[in-house]
Design a protein around this motif. Sequence first.
Motif, PDB file in Angstrom:
ATOM      1  N   HIS A  47      69.982  82.046  76.203  1.00 14.19           N
ATOM      2  CA  HIS A  47      68.630  82.080  76.766  1.00 14.19           C
ATOM      3  C   HIS A  47      67.628  81.156  76.078  1.00 14.19           C
ATOM      4  CE1 HIS A  47      69.939  85.446  79.167  1.00 14.19           C
ATOM      5  NE2 HIS A  47      70.228  86.170  78.110  1.00 14.19           N
ATOM      6  N   ASP A  72      73.476  85.789  72.708  1.00 15.83           N
ATOM      7  CA  ASP A  72      72.361  85.949  73.646  1.00 15.83           C
ATOM      8  C   ASP A  72      71.302  84.871  73.435  1.00 15.83           C
ATOM      9  OD1 ASP A  72      73.519  88.152  74.822  1.00 15.83           O
ATOM     10  OD2 ASP A  72      72.467  89.609  73.570  1.00 15.83           O
ATOM     11  N   ARG A  98      63.995  83.216  81.716  1.00 13.77           N
ATOM     12  CA  ARG A  98      64.712  82.745  80.526  1.00 13.77           C
ATOM     13  C   ARG A  98      63.914  83.041  79.263  1.00 13.77           C
ATOM     14  NH1 ARG A  98      64.561  79.195  76.777  1.00 13.77           N
ATOM     15  NH2 ARG A  98      62.645  78.238  77.570  1.00 13.77           N
ATOM     16  N   GLU A 148      64.069  86.729  78.443  1.00 15.55           N
ATOM     17  CA  GLU A 148      65.373  87.074  77.880  1.00 15.55           C
ATOM     18  C   GLU A 148      65.499  86.585  76.438  1.00 15.55           C
ATOM     19  OE1 GLU A 148      67.616  88.907  79.127  1.00 15.55           O
ATOM     20  OE2 GLU A 148      67.105  89.048  81.256  1.00 15.55           O
ATOM     21  N   PHE A 149      64.957  85.408  76.167  1.00 17.36           N
ATOM     22  CA  PHE A 149      65.021  84.868  74.809  1.00 17.36           C
ATOM     23  C   PHE A 149      64.189  85.714  73.852  1.00 17.36           C
ATOM     24  CE2 PHE A 149      63.720  81.295  71.777  1.00 17.36           C
ATOM     25  CZ  PHE A 149      64.839  81.486  70.986  1.00 17.36           C
TER      26      PHE A 149
END
Length: 258
Positions: free
Chosen positions: A151, A147, A93, A96-97
């Motif tokens: 995330h 997005d 996570r 992705e962030f």
Amino acid sequence: MEFFSRLSRNRHFTKLSSMTFRSLEFFAGAFFGFVIVVYLIGMFVVPWIKGGLSWDYLQSVWYRWQGLNVGVLAFLSSIIIYISAKYSAEAQRKREFEASKAFLSEALSELVSFYKQSALQYKNVWDGNHRLIDIEYPNKYRGVFKDCIRHSDPQVSKFLCSYLVDLQVHNARLSDAREYARANSEYSSDMLASNFLLLGKLYSANDRLFDVARNEDYDLFSSLTLQEYMRSYRLLSIDYNRVVTGGNSLEVYVKRSL
């Protein structure tokens, strides 16, 4: 202030949910830790002492309780797998962030340009000038915000969701003001002052999101200050002492809304 009152409610709900979850994790961990300690004492320490430090006696105890031992080993394995999966998911996570934040500054810069064009349109309407400004509506922020919401941690995601709600309100109000300008109609000064107020909120909130994009310390839930509003109006080239409604300047209007 509707924007930050929503954020305040979200903050209290998030903190309560987070505290409840952490409390459950703590009590569950304490309980299972206690059970494991009792198991280790009963299965290792007591038989070892009772059997006079006899390895054969200790093995006989394990043999008699092999069903329990198999169950405990399976339980410990499941805990290890859960912790490993949780750590892996959290690490994914965060990656992705970070990837999503790579484009956040660009999206926020596009919104800054949009807000400046919006301010110019509002000023024209305020001055009775019905000239329409050529406004470039932003679109990069949509995918980036989506997005980031997916995330990011709950604090950032809730802020972005509330931000998007007010951005939609701003878009609707801006379109309404432009329709009045196109029709050469008079626009309500009270409504226009409210539009300026919302624009100041969004611009100030946008500044706070830049801290997130730059990996700096950020505070997304404390109420906006008058200084942040005034700074936003200066950057938007809005003379907040000249915009007057109900006998009060925009600065006074902002103070009353805080």
